[in-house]
Scaffold this motif. Structure first.
Motif, mmCIF file in Angstrom:
data_model
loop_
_atom_site.group_PDB
_atom_site.id
_atom_site.type_symbol
_atom_site.label_atom_id
_atom_site.label_comp_id
_atom_site.label_asym_id
_atom_site.label_seq_id
_atom_site.Cartn_x
_atom_site.Cartn_y
_atom_site.Cartn_z
ATOM 1 N N TRP A 1 23.389 1.283 28.008
ATOM 2 C CA TRP A 1 22.754 1.623 26.736
ATOM 3 C C TRP A 1 21.304 1.169 26.598
ATOM 4 N N ARG A 2 20.925 0.113 27.277
ATOM 5 C CA ARG A 2 19.624 -0.493 27.012
ATOM 6 C C ARG A 2 18.642 -0.276 28.156
ATOM 7 N N ASP A 3 17.396 -0.128 27.795
ATOM 8 C CA ASP A 3 16.344 -0.002 28.801
ATOM 9 C C ASP A 3 16.029 -1.353 29.434
ATOM 10 N N TYR A 4 16.142 -2.402 28.639
ATOM 11 C CA TYR A 4 15.868 -3.723 29.174
ATOM 12 C C TYR A 4 17.168 -4.294 29.716
ATOM 13 N N CYS A 5 17.057 -5.362 30.460
ATOM 14 C CA CYS A 5 18.288 -6.012 30.911
ATOM 15 C C CYS A 5 18.406 -7.378 30.250
ATOM 16 N N SER A 6 19.619 -7.823 30.098
ATOM 17 C CA SER A 6 19.833 -9.116 29.480
ATOM 18 C C SER A 6 20.888 -9.895 30.243
ATOM 19 N N LEU A 7 21.016 -11.143 29.919
ATOM 20 C CA LEU A 7 22.002 -11.996 30.565
ATOM 21 C C LEU A 7 23.183 -12.283 29.638
ATOM 22 N N TYR A 8 23.328 -11.469 28.609
ATOM 23 C CA TYR A 8 24.431 -11.657 27.683
ATOM 24 C C TYR A 8 25.644 -10.859 28.138
ATOM 25 N N VAL A 9 26.742 -11.533 28.305
ATOM 26 C CA VAL A 9 27.963 -10.897 28.780
ATOM 27 C C VAL A 9 28.357 -9.728 27.881
ATOM 28 N N TYR A 10 28.256 -9.895 26.590
ATOM 29 C CA TYR A 10 28.764 -8.891 25.654
ATOM 30 C C TYR A 10 27.973 -7.587 25.666
ATOM 31 N N GLU A 11 26.802 -7.584 26.300
ATOM 32 C CA GLU A 11 25.993 -6.356 26.314
ATOM 33 C C GLU A 11 26.345 -5.447 27.478
ATOM 34 N N TYR A 12 27.285 -5.844 28.289
ATOM 35 C CA TYR A 12 27.641 -5.063 29.478
ATOM 36 C C TYR A 12 28.950 -4.322 29.279
ATOM 37 N N ASP A 13 28.968 -3.097 29.790
ATOM 38 C CA ASP A 13 30.075 -2.190 29.518
ATOM 39 C C ASP A 13 31.087 -2.092 30.647
ATOM 40 N N TYR A 14 30.625 -2.193 31.863
ATOM 41 C CA TYR A 14 31.501 -2.020 33.020
ATOM 42 C C TYR A 14 31.347 -3.213 33.947
ATOM 43 N N TRP A 15 32.485 -3.614 34.522
ATOM 44 C CA TRP A 15 32.501 -4.813 35.358
ATOM 45 C C TRP A 15 33.189 -4.553 36.683
ATOM 46 N N GLY A 16 32.671 -5.186 37.725
ATOM 47 C CA GLY A 16 33.336 -5.171 39.011
ATOM 48 C C GLY A 16 34.401 -6.252 39.063
#
Length: 124
Positions: A100-115
């Protein structure tokens, strides 16, 4: 949608290791990817990320100067080069995608898919 992290292993303090994350199945190629880690008994924490928009990167203070993130958009791969590893780097490392975001962050909750994670163990 699939993320496959690999490259973990058992190393000694001071050694280097490169983690790889293969991404597939995404409808778009403009997503940010982050690396996270979780040691036993601790919460998952952000390690590094790279933006899809401008390739900007971010690092946790604990790994700055030692870890380097990079991406190969042709191969849909993201790498985490880890040098001067320390016992406190021992953890399961995960890659994740934020669509969703153009920038990247280190917040777990901002990520949608995980390996699924790859274990890195650093002995002293």
């Amino acid at each position: 949608v699939q993320l496959q992290a690999s490259g973990g292993g058992l190393v000694q303090a001071g050694d280097s290791l490169r983690l790889s994350c293969a991404a597939s199945g995404f409808a778009r190629d403009d997503y940010s990817i982050g690396w996270f880690r979780q040691a036993p008994g601790t919460e998952r924490e952000g390690v590094s990320c790279i933006s899809s928009y401008d390739g900007s990167t971010s690092y946790a203070d604990s790994v700055k100067g030692r870890f380097t993130i990079s991406r190969d958009d042709v191969k849909n791969m993201v790498y985490l080069q880890m040098t001067d590893l320390r016992p406190e780097d021992t953890a399961v490392y995960y890659c994740a995608v934020d669509v969703w975001r153009d920038y990247c962050s280190l917040y777990v909750y901002e990520y949608d898919y995980w390996g699924q994670g790859t274990l890195v163990t650093v002995s002293s």
